[in-house]
Design an enzyme around this catalytic site. Sequence first.
Site, PDB file in Angstrom:
ATOM      1  N   GLU A   1     -28.832  40.840  84.883  1.00  0.00           N
ATOM      2  CA  GLU A   1     -28.130  39.703  84.363  1.00  0.00           C
ATOM      3  C   GLU A   1     -28.567  38.988  83.310  1.00  0.00           C
ATOM      4  O   GLU A   1     -27.795  38.652  82.365  1.00  0.00           O
ATOM      5  CB  GLU A   1     -28.034  38.671  85.649  1.00  0.00           C
ATOM      6  CG  GLU A   1     -27.181  39.116  86.973  1.00  0.00           C
ATOM      7  CD  GLU A   1     -25.931  39.780  86.193  1.00  0.00           C
ATOM      8  OE1 GLU A   1     -24.992  38.858  85.551  1.00  0.00           O
ATOM      9  OE2 GLU A   1     -25.535  40.761  86.468  1.00  0.00           O
TER      10      GLU A   1
ATOM     11  N   HIS B   1     -23.607  45.172  80.336  1.00  0.00           N
ATOM     12  CA  HIS B   1     -23.921  45.910  81.249  1.00  0.00           C
ATOM     13  C   HIS B   1     -23.803  47.436  81.155  1.00  0.00           C
ATOM     14  O   HIS B   1     -24.595  48.364  81.456  1.00  0.00           O
ATOM     15  CB  HIS B   1     -23.274  45.740  82.703  1.00  0.00           C
ATOM     16  CG  HIS B   1     -23.708  44.145  83.247  1.00  0.00           C
ATOM     17  ND1 HIS B   1     -24.908  44.325  83.677  1.00  0.00           N
ATOM     18  CD2 HIS B   1     -23.041  43.297  83.611  1.00  0.00           C
ATOM     19  CE1 HIS B   1     -25.093  43.170  84.410  1.00  0.00           C
ATOM     20  NE2 HIS B   1     -24.077  42.518  84.419  1.00  0.00           N
TER      21      HIS B   1
ATOM     22  N   HIS C   1     -20.333  39.922  78.236  1.00  0.00           N
ATOM     23  CA  HIS C   1     -21.501  40.020  79.468  1.00  0.00           C
ATOM     24  C   HIS C   1     -21.208  41.231  80.134  1.00  0.00           C
ATOM     25  O   HIS C   1     -22.172  42.265  80.240  1.00  0.00           O
ATOM     26  CB  HIS C   1     -21.519  38.915  80.562  1.00  0.00           C
ATOM     27  CG  HIS C   1     -22.235  38.921  81.627  1.00  0.00           C
ATOM     28  ND1 HIS C   1     -23.506  38.366  81.697  1.00  0.00           N
ATOM     29  CD2 HIS C   1     -22.105  39.602  82.771  1.00  0.00           C
ATOM     30  CE1 HIS C   1     -23.843  38.649  82.827  1.00  0.00           C
ATOM     31  NE2 HIS C   1     -23.065  39.583  83.639  1.00  0.00           N
ATOM     32  N   GLU C   2     -19.986  41.711  80.641  1.00  0.00           N
ATOM     33  CA  GLU C   2     -19.903  42.854  81.111  1.00  0.00           C
ATOM     34  C   GLU C   2     -19.898  44.208  80.294  1.00  0.00           C
ATOM     35  O   GLU C   2     -20.301  45.253  80.662  1.00  0.00           O
ATOM     36  CB  GLU C   2     -18.240  42.857  81.911  1.00  0.00           C
ATOM     37  CG  GLU C   2     -18.123  42.059  82.984  1.00  0.00           C
ATOM     38  CD  GLU C   2     -19.016  41.870  83.961  1.00  0.00           C
ATOM     39  OE1 GLU C   2     -19.411  43.018  84.437  1.00  0.00           O
ATOM     40  OE2 GLU C   2     -19.384  40.800  84.641  1.00  0.00           O
TER      41      GLU C   2
END
Length: 272
Positions: A203, A149, A145-146
């Site tokens: 997100e 980004h 997930h990070e």
Amino acid sequence: MTNPLLRNLLPAALAATVAVACQTVQTTAGGTVGVDRTQMMMVSAQEVEQASRQQYQQMLAEARSKNALNRDPAQLQRVRTIVSRLTAQAGAFRQDAMRWQWEVNVFSSDELNAWCMAGGKMAIYTGLIDRLKLSDDEIAAVMGHEIAHALREHAREKVSKSMVTGLGVSVAGALLGVGSAGQDLMNTVAKVTFELPNSREYEIEADRMGVELAARAGYDPRAAVTLWNKMASASNGGPPQWLSTHPSHATRQRELTEYSARVMPLYERARR
């Protein structure tokens, strides 16, 4: 006294600079999960990545001075093994990311936190691993997930938006290459990375890409659902402060279940 001619010309020159600097980009390919939004940028990727590297080195030095950096070699190796498998799949979204200088370190802190800065500089906190008793699949979920980004350059996009909404002296200096623009940019990058929560749109993109990265790396994408359940339980039913503007727990659980099912064939192929 200000020269009247200069006073009249500066706004026009600044507006022209803004127009030239602003560009529409597609930072990543869509992937299986379908992330295809174009983005408006007013600062270069190179500038944001340089500012991120400088900020990262400062944070490492501070953690090292407090004996809070990579204190458990086995835990560090575990995290780095997982992250290396994830970053090896970054080319599915953007080939240039295969040349990034990816780096991850473990900070000793009770916080439930993890992040990835522009250009691939990452950290995960021991509080997240230990307090939630994360499995390898769940670590892959949060780091995927990070990483997403960073691949989508959300920090660069947030910096660009802040330049549009708060166009002032420091921004003008950054655009025109004068004054303390470098320090201003580093401070802004730090603020959008660590202080300002991501939008729902960001997100959703990171959730989608994160489960795909995990699946491609051979980690069970369904662990994203158990991860966020643990996060909600540890935060009395709601997300921690750094997730304050994320989708609601029920919405996220439903959407992650859907995304995970969509990338299960990738996971099954990677496990063969």
